[in-house]
Design a protein around this motif. Sequence first.
Motif, PDB file in Angstrom:
ATOM      1  N   HIS A  96       0.883  -1.278   0.014  1.00  0.00           N
ATOM      2  CA  HIS A  96      -0.022   0.122  -0.027  1.00  0.00           C
ATOM      3  C   HIS A  96       0.716   1.201  -0.096  1.00  0.00           C
ATOM      4  O   HIS A  96       1.909   1.384   0.902  1.00  0.00           O
ATOM      5  CB  HIS A  96      -0.835  -0.007   1.157  1.00  0.00           C
ATOM      6  CG  HIS A  96      -1.731  -1.137   1.351  1.00  0.00           C
ATOM      7  ND1 HIS A  96      -2.907  -1.461   0.697  1.00  0.00           N
ATOM      8  CD2 HIS A  96      -1.646  -2.516   2.426  1.00  0.00           C
ATOM      9  CE1 HIS A  96      -3.320  -2.654   1.108  1.00  0.00           C
ATOM     10  NE2 HIS A  96      -2.569  -3.212   1.957  1.00  0.00           N
ATOM     11  N   THR A  97       0.588   2.268  -0.844  1.00  0.00           N
ATOM     12  CA  THR A  97       1.249   3.245  -0.910  1.00  0.00           C
ATOM     13  C   THR A  97       0.454   4.218  -0.234  1.00  0.00           C
ATOM     14  O   THR A  97      -0.583   4.723  -0.759  1.00  0.00           O
ATOM     15  CB  THR A  97       1.487   3.707  -2.467  1.00  0.00           C
ATOM     16  OG1 THR A  97       2.395   2.730  -3.012  1.00  0.00           O
ATOM     17  CG2 THR A  97       2.431   5.072  -2.420  1.00  0.00           C
ATOM     18  N   LEU A  98       0.913   5.139   0.695  1.00  0.00           N
ATOM     19  CA  LEU A  98       0.318   6.079   1.644  1.00  0.00           C
ATOM     20  C   LEU A  98       0.482   7.586   1.070  1.00  0.00           C
ATOM     21  O   LEU A  98       1.413   7.790   0.312  1.00  0.00           O
ATOM     22  CB  LEU A  98       0.649   5.941   2.992  1.00  0.00           C
ATOM     23  CG  LEU A  98       0.557   4.465   3.595  1.00  0.00           C
ATOM     24  CD1 LEU A  98       1.139   4.559   4.931  1.00  0.00           C
ATOM     25  CD2 LEU A  98      -0.875   4.198   3.501  1.00  0.00           C
ATOM     26  N   PRO A  99      -0.412   8.492   1.325  1.00  0.00           N
ATOM     27  CA  PRO A  99      -0.377   9.825   1.036  1.00  0.00           C
ATOM     28  C   PRO A  99       0.950  10.174   1.624  1.00  0.00           C
ATOM     29  O   PRO A  99       1.662   9.934   2.580  1.00  0.00           O
ATOM     30  CB  PRO A  99      -1.514  10.497   1.733  1.00  0.00           C
ATOM     31  CG  PRO A  99      -2.612   9.353   1.750  1.00  0.00           C
ATOM     32  CD  PRO A  99      -1.526   8.100   1.805  1.00  0.00           C
ATOM     33  N   ILE A 100       1.602  11.320   0.980  1.00  0.00           N
ATOM     34  CA  ILE A 100       2.683  11.776   1.248  1.00  0.00           C
ATOM     35  C   ILE A 100       2.760  12.408   2.722  1.00  0.00           C
ATOM     36  O   ILE A 100       1.901  13.194   3.317  1.00  0.00           O
ATOM     37  CB  ILE A 100       3.126  13.186   0.563  1.00  0.00           C
ATOM     38  CG1 ILE A 100       3.214  12.689  -1.013  1.00  0.00           C
ATOM     39  CG2 ILE A 100       4.403  14.034   1.152  1.00  0.00           C
ATOM     40  CD1 ILE A 100       4.304  11.742  -1.312  1.00  0.00           C
ATOM     41  N   PHE A 101       3.948  12.146   3.568  1.00  0.00           N
ATOM     42  CA  PHE A 101       4.046  12.717   4.940  1.00  0.00           C
ATOM     43  C   PHE A 101       4.901  14.055   4.980  1.00  0.00           C
ATOM     44  O   PHE A 101       5.954  13.890   4.151  1.00  0.00           O
ATOM     45  CB  PHE A 101       4.716  11.441   5.730  1.00  0.00           C
ATOM     46  CG  PHE A 101       4.039  10.534   6.623  1.00  0.00           C
ATOM     47  CD1 PHE A 101       3.363   9.563   5.952  1.00  0.00           C
ATOM     48  CD2 PHE A 101       3.894  10.571   7.983  1.00  0.00           C
ATOM     49  CE1 PHE A 101       2.767   8.563   6.437  1.00  0.00           C
ATOM     50  CE2 PHE A 101       3.421   9.599   8.611  1.00  0.00           C
ATOM     51  CZ  PHE A 101       2.554   8.685   7.819  1.00  0.00           C
ATOM     52  N   LYS A 102       4.225  15.162   5.630  1.00  0.00           N
ATOM     53  CA  LYS A 102       5.219  16.242   5.358  1.00  0.00           C
ATOM     54  C   LYS A 102       5.528  16.527   6.808  1.00  0.00           C
ATOM     55  O   LYS A 102       4.921  16.669   7.612  1.00  0.00           O
ATOM     56  CB  LYS A 102       4.077  17.344   4.874  1.00  0.00           C
ATOM     57  CG  LYS A 102       3.772  17.132   3.577  1.00  0.00           C
ATOM     58  CD  LYS A 102       2.967  18.203   3.040  1.00  0.00           C
ATOM     59  CE  LYS A 102       2.596  18.032   1.325  1.00  0.00           C
ATOM     60  NZ  LYS A 102       1.681  18.983   0.877  1.00  0.00           N
ATOM     61  N   ILE A 103       6.998  16.544   6.731  1.00  0.00           N
ATOM     62  CA  ILE A 103       7.807  16.933   8.133  1.00  0.00           C
ATOM     63  C   ILE A 103       8.494  18.130   7.997  1.00  0.00           C
ATOM     64  O   ILE A 103       9.424  18.262   7.612  1.00  0.00           O
ATOM     65  CB  ILE A 103       8.743  15.752   8.332  1.00  0.00           C
ATOM     66  CG1 ILE A 103       8.046  14.239   7.976  1.00  0.00           C
ATOM     67  CG2 ILE A 103       9.246  15.711   9.773  1.00  0.00           C
ATOM     68  CD1 ILE A 103       7.012  13.641   8.980  1.00  0.00           C
ATOM     69  N   PRO A 104       7.982  19.006   8.932  1.00  0.00           N
ATOM     70  CA  PRO A 104       8.484  20.445   8.928  1.00  0.00           C
ATOM     71  C   PRO A 104       9.639  20.452  10.057  1.00  0.00           C
ATOM     72  O   PRO A 104       9.270  19.800  10.921  1.00  0.00           O
ATOM     73  CB  PRO A 104       7.386  21.419   9.179  1.00  0.00           C
ATOM     74  CG  PRO A 104       6.520  20.491   9.953  1.00  0.00           C
ATOM     75  CD  PRO A 104       6.621  19.209   9.617  1.00  0.00           C
ATOM     76  N   PHE A 105      10.704  21.184   9.779  1.00  0.00           N
ATOM     77  CA  PHE A 105      11.631  21.301  10.906  1.00  0.00           C
ATOM     78  C   PHE A 105      12.800  22.239  10.461  1.00  0.00           C
ATOM     79  O   PHE A 105      12.703  23.030   9.440  1.00  0.00           O
ATOM     80  CB  PHE A 105      12.472  19.861  10.968  1.00  0.00           C
ATOM     81  CG  PHE A 105      13.224  19.429   9.844  1.00  0.00           C
ATOM     82  CD1 PHE A 105      14.742  20.187   9.913  1.00  0.00           C
ATOM     83  CD2 PHE A 105      12.876  18.640   8.829  1.00  0.00           C
ATOM     84  CE1 PHE A 105      15.450  19.611   8.575  1.00  0.00           C
ATOM     85  CE2 PHE A 105      13.472  18.485   7.624  1.00  0.00           C
ATOM     86  CZ  PHE A 105      14.879  18.665   7.606  1.00  0.00           C
ATOM     87  N   ASP A 106      13.238  23.005  11.647  1.00  0.00           N
ATOM     88  CA  ASP A 106      13.968  24.097  11.689  1.00  0.00           C
ATOM     89  C   ASP A 106      15.454  23.719  11.820  1.00  0.00           C
ATOM     90  O   ASP A 106      15.646  22.825  12.649  1.00  0.00           O
ATOM     91  CB  ASP A 106      13.911  25.150  12.799  1.00  0.00           C
ATOM     92  CG  ASP A 106      12.420  25.802  12.257  1.00  0.00           C
ATOM     93  OD1 ASP A 106      11.675  25.618  11.418  1.00  0.00           O
ATOM     94  OD2 ASP A 106      11.749  26.792  13.018  1.00  0.00           O
ATOM     95  N   LEU A 107      16.243  24.366  11.130  1.00  0.00           N
ATOM     96  CA  LEU A 107      17.781  23.788  11.230  1.00  0.00           C
ATOM     97  C   LEU A 107      18.526  24.916  12.336  1.00  0.00           C
ATOM     98  O   LEU A 107      18.150  26.181  12.242  1.00  0.00           O
ATOM     99  CB  LEU A 107      18.774  23.926   9.998  1.00  0.00           C
ATOM    100  CG  LEU A 107      18.074  22.682   9.286  1.00  0.00           C
ATOM    101  CD1 LEU A 107      19.017  22.624   7.818  1.00  0.00           C
ATOM    102  CD2 LEU A 107      18.462  21.235   9.891  1.00  0.00           C
ATOM    103  N   ALA A 108      19.095  24.351  13.363  1.00  0.00           N
ATOM    104  CA  ALA A 108      19.752  25.528  14.194  1.00  0.00           C
ATOM    105  C   ALA A 108      20.578  26.435  13.449  1.00  0.00           C
ATOM    106  O   ALA A 108      21.346  25.960  12.452  1.00  0.00           O
ATOM    107  CB  ALA A 108      20.493  24.452  15.416  1.00  0.00           C
TER     108      ALA A 108
END
Lengths: 386, 180
Positions: free
Chosen positions: A253-265
């Motif tokens: 099963h291919t799932l909808p895209i996971f979007k992972i936001p993050f800031d770089l120090a």
Amino acid sequence: MMKHDVEKVLQHDAKQMRAEQPPASDFEQIRAIRAGMQQPARRMNVVGRLFKGIRSPILVSVLSAVMVIAILVGVTYKNDQLPQTAAVLNEPKQKDNWGDLEPFRTLYINSDDANYSDPTYDSLNIAIKHNYVQRMNTSVTQNGLTFHLNAVTADQKQVIYFFTIESHTDQGILYPRIIRFINASTHQVVSEGSSTWGGTSLENPKFYRGIGIVPLDPSQRFPNKMTGHFQLRTAKAELLKNAKVAPPQSEIHTLPIFKIPFDLAPQFSLQQSQTYYPKDMEYTWENINLQITKVELLPLSTKIEMRLDELPPPIDYGVNYPRVYLLSEKGDTLTPINRSPNSGGGGQTADGSYHLEYEFGSDMLSDPDGLRIVLTNGQEQTLHLH
Amino acid sequence: MTVSKADTELHGLTADYACEEERFYQTVLSHRNQLHQIAYSYLRNNDDALEAIQEATYRAWKKRKTLKNPAAFKPWIIRILIYICIDEQRRRKKISPMPQQMPEPSIHMDHRRMQMLALLEKIKPKYRHILLLRYYNDMTVPEIARILDKPEGTIKTWQHQALKQLRKFMDKQEDWYDEA
């Protein structure tokens, strides 16, 4: 319809295809080839064969590279104690400890796709020792999966991230198929794709642990805010427990895209590279003059550039390019730094000589006194950094 | 520095083994544009073409010991690549992703071209190789013969059969000629 008409249709279609084909950059092609040689685990994971010990030819060759480094050091410095030297050089890595990230270090110990001789191992090991790692603890849960971004480290050329994926249903987890990183400030694509390695265990296909690399373009502004896009796939956990049989495509099963936001120090963008242009580091390779022209140190990588008067004679698959090893010097301590097994590319320059580039891990954060650059023909010289 | 004979031999042996990877990489690199062109002609998608190159590199590296003649490296790795592309085409037929999971098309392809792509995928794989290598990658019969490891006469026969099969499919496609 006449035969030549079909051929004309084909030729016309081919012409249109070429016209509309998006140009693939050298960068993308090189990355695909490198990934092909560096990451057999992507497909190994599909059949659930991770953590099964040493089998891959890549791993065997990479392990042999460790031995080469060890043997080189042995040959160069302690000819009479070759086996002992190799053992001593490997010993500190067995004793390394990555603290809360220690489970990720096991990816270098147990999996088929990366090990102690991977250049990222050295870089991450030093980065963790010097607290040059940002803990993230960012999670996104959807469709019965939680993607957890544990930590990142970065310099001007790459971001390395540690991640886990957990399944809350009866589904097991396959390797992330499509990965894309977006600069959240400019909305431009930072990287179409990312090298990753890791996997699940046969006993628990519902927990995936991995490390990934996002290549950065140093000519672009450092992306302080990013969003990772991951397309994940699952299959029934029971199907992934069989080490010999891949799950049928109909069960994936291919799932909808996971979007992972993050800031770089900010520390990652503030860390400047150190560049040296040595004037007197000359060697010979296959009786051809070789000169180290540039050494660039970054927190997570070291690049060595050299000039070769002409191309060495061919052997086997191609050219017998110089084989180079790097040792970091601090006081009386010598630390071998792993080289990317696929680096060493280059090309001919206007004056007819050849420009070659080699990439290694980095010991920059340890503030070494010098870098000892060794050729496998036994020649060596030291670049003094202070 | 003094190096004993035994040490030198050991050093040479292991160093050669380690650098084999580098030479292999450089060789694949030198063919990268052609590999990409071929993969794209089969898959018509840049990401999939790059993934096929990645997989071909992996399989070629894994099977490198089976290559008896280093001079035949290029047709050998192209052969690996086109088999991967055919597998991917088969996989696409089996899986129809949900609409929201479909990757955004990077290019606009008109109706006629979509039809042609569908027709090519209906043709037997061995004939499809001929059409794609001959017409979409401008390869000669001897070049294709080396890639598929078949006599040139066989390739010529397959080319004839391939065109015949394609013509048959086009004839069945009612609107094909109407739009011409």
